[in-house]
Scaffold this motif. Structure first.
Motif, PDB file in Angstrom:
ATOM      1  N   SER A   1     -15.068 -68.011 -14.608  1.00  0.00           N
ATOM      2  CA  SER A   1     -15.151 -67.688 -15.712  1.00  0.00           C
ATOM      3  C   SER A   1     -13.757 -67.221 -16.412  1.00  0.00           C
ATOM      4  O   SER A   1     -13.529 -67.457 -17.604  1.00  0.00           O
TER       5      SER A   1
ATOM      6  N   LYS B   1     -11.658 -68.972 -19.287  1.00  0.00           N
ATOM      7  CA  LYS B   1     -11.360 -68.191 -20.689  1.00  0.00           C
ATOM      8  C   LYS B   1      -9.699 -68.266 -20.877  1.00  0.00           C
ATOM      9  O   LYS B   1      -9.146 -68.100 -21.872  1.00  0.00           O
TER      10      LYS B   1
ATOM     11  N   ARG C   1      -7.730 -69.980 -23.909  1.00  0.00           N
ATOM     12  CA  ARG C   1      -6.775 -68.923 -24.594  1.00  0.00           C
ATOM     13  C   ARG C   1      -5.382 -69.836 -24.828  1.00  0.00           C
ATOM     14  O   ARG C   1      -4.636 -69.772 -25.612  1.00  0.00           O
TER      15      ARG C   1
ATOM     16  N   ARG D   1     -15.406 -66.542 -26.000  1.00  0.00           N
ATOM     17  CA  ARG D   1     -16.055 -65.060 -25.314  1.00  0.00           C
ATOM     18  C   ARG D   1     -16.270 -65.339 -23.686  1.00  0.00           C
ATOM     19  O   ARG D   1     -16.616 -66.261 -23.526  1.00  0.00           O
ATOM     20  N   LEU D   2     -15.917 -64.176 -23.018  1.00  0.00           N
ATOM     21  CA  LEU D   2     -16.116 -64.056 -21.595  1.00  0.00           C
ATOM     22  C   LEU D   2     -17.529 -64.518 -21.284  1.00  0.00           C
ATOM     23  O   LEU D   2     -17.734 -65.319 -20.262  1.00  0.00           O
TER      24      LEU D   2
ATOM     25  N   CYS E   1     -18.202 -68.041 -21.137  1.00  0.00           N
ATOM     26  CA  CYS E   1     -17.419 -68.784 -19.872  1.00  0.00           C
ATOM     27  C   CYS E   1     -18.404 -68.248 -18.688  1.00  0.00           C
ATOM     28  O   CYS E   1     -18.380 -69.377 -17.825  1.00  0.00           O
TER      29      CYS E   1
END
Length: 344
Positions: free
Chosen positions: A61, A65, A69, A76-77, A80
């Motif tokens: 995750s 992320k 990015r 949002r984590l 993920c």
């Protein structure tokens, strides 16, 4: 309907495979003694093993992320983490983990994420995940060769297949990324040959799928050539991810109050098992993983604790993960349906 039929078939196949594996492993065992040994295992070490499984999932995750990015997609984590659990669920229940990434892309698309970006991110995740397994196995074999050879047994035959299959797979991915035209010519040749043998019926449809997939790989080529530091970071996080899962048998080992074998040595054996069964056409390596464990960890756990150790190790690192990721997947699916009804 066809998709659900395939999912049901995979689930039934997995259940039959698990039942057959447990039957052949437990048929001559004292079931009462096995469960007595499991009950005596120290819970604090088993809790640590469960935490390591969540570290394993959440590491992916973090990678997703981070890559999103880097590609100017802020996710949002928690989303993920959802994608990771979904991916691991379908990877665990489909042969050779073939269903994980397609379903991740599907849910990412439903969350309004660009399909090409999602495919590129998951491609890099796959390359890092596979590369770490091969590199880690090589390093472990270099430093722990006598220990590996002592405990390898008949797993060496599966290991040879695992090494060849993984190296060829990574080489093929890199070829498609860095030498797309050559890879496309090779793929076209294979498709024509299989069509000639009547193994492939709809040649055009298969070609379209490969060309679409290679479009993502071409996009990945430019990114990879210009972002080596990003790839190094992904590789290092993937090392943490792999090692976290490979430490689960060590936690089980310690839960029985056993000493004498280091965490590095147990991670070494688990790495060899993972490399051996990784490319087998079995969901989650069921059957092969359990058998390999009983061969390679026989002298580690001893005759009385070998089967309890295998059941706890695989129970936490695979079956528990299937259960939790299955719950997350079902919840994500119902939320998706609910969201669609609200729109209507």
């Amino acid at each position: 309907m066809k998709k659900y039929g395939k999912a049901i078939f995979n689930a039934l196949f997995l259940i039959v495979l698990i039942a057959a594996t447990l039957y052949f492993i437990l048929r001559d065992q004292n079931i009462g003694a096995i469960f007595a040994a499991i009950r005596q295992a120290r819970k604090i070490w088993l809790i640590l093993a469960i935490i390591l499984v969540f570290v394993f999932v959440c590491s992916e995750s973090v990678i997703i992320k981070y890559l999103m990015r880097q590609l100017s997609n802020h996710v949002r984590l928690v989303r993920c983490i959802k994608y990771s659990f979904i991916g691991f669920f379908f990877s665990c229940v489909t042969p050779s983990a073939s269903g994980g990434q397609p379903m991740q892309v599907y849910y990412m698309q439903k969350d309004k994420l660009n399909v090409s970006v999602s495919a590129l991110v998951l491609l890099i995740v796959t390359v890092g995940y596979k590369a770490v397994l091969v590199v880690l196995s090589g390093v472990m074999f270099l430093f722990e060769r006598p220990f590996i050879m002592t405990n390898l047994g008949n797993v060496k035959y599966i290991l040879i297949y695992g090494i060849i299959a993984n190296v060829l797979f990574i080489a093929f991915l890199l070829l498609m990324i860095l030498k797309g035209s050559l890879a496309q010519s090779m793929i076209d040749g294979c498709i024509h040959f299989l069509s000639f043998l009547h193994i492939i019926k709809n040649k055009k449809k298969i070609q379209e799928k490969f060309y679409k997939m290679m479009g993502s790989y071409h996009a990945g080529a430019a990114y990879i050539r210009n972002n080596w530091m990003t790839l190094i970071i992904v590789f290092l996080i993937s090392v943490v991810q792999r090692v976290a899962l490979f430490l689960v048998p060590w936690c089980v080992y310690r839960s029985f109050g056993l000493f004498g074998i280091s965490a590095v040595q147990i991670v070494t054996l688990q790495t060899i098992i993972a490399l051996s069964v990784d490319m087998l056409p079995l969901p989650g390596g069921v059957g092969a993983s359990e058998t390999s464990f009983t061969v390679m960890f026989g002298s580690i756990f001893g005759s009385q604790l070998l089967i309890p150790g295998m059941l706890l190790s695989r129970g936490i690192s695979y079956y528990f993960l299937v259960f939790i990721s299955g719950i997350v997947t079902v919840a994500a699916h119902f939320l998706l349906i609910r969201r669609g009804r609200k729109k209507e």
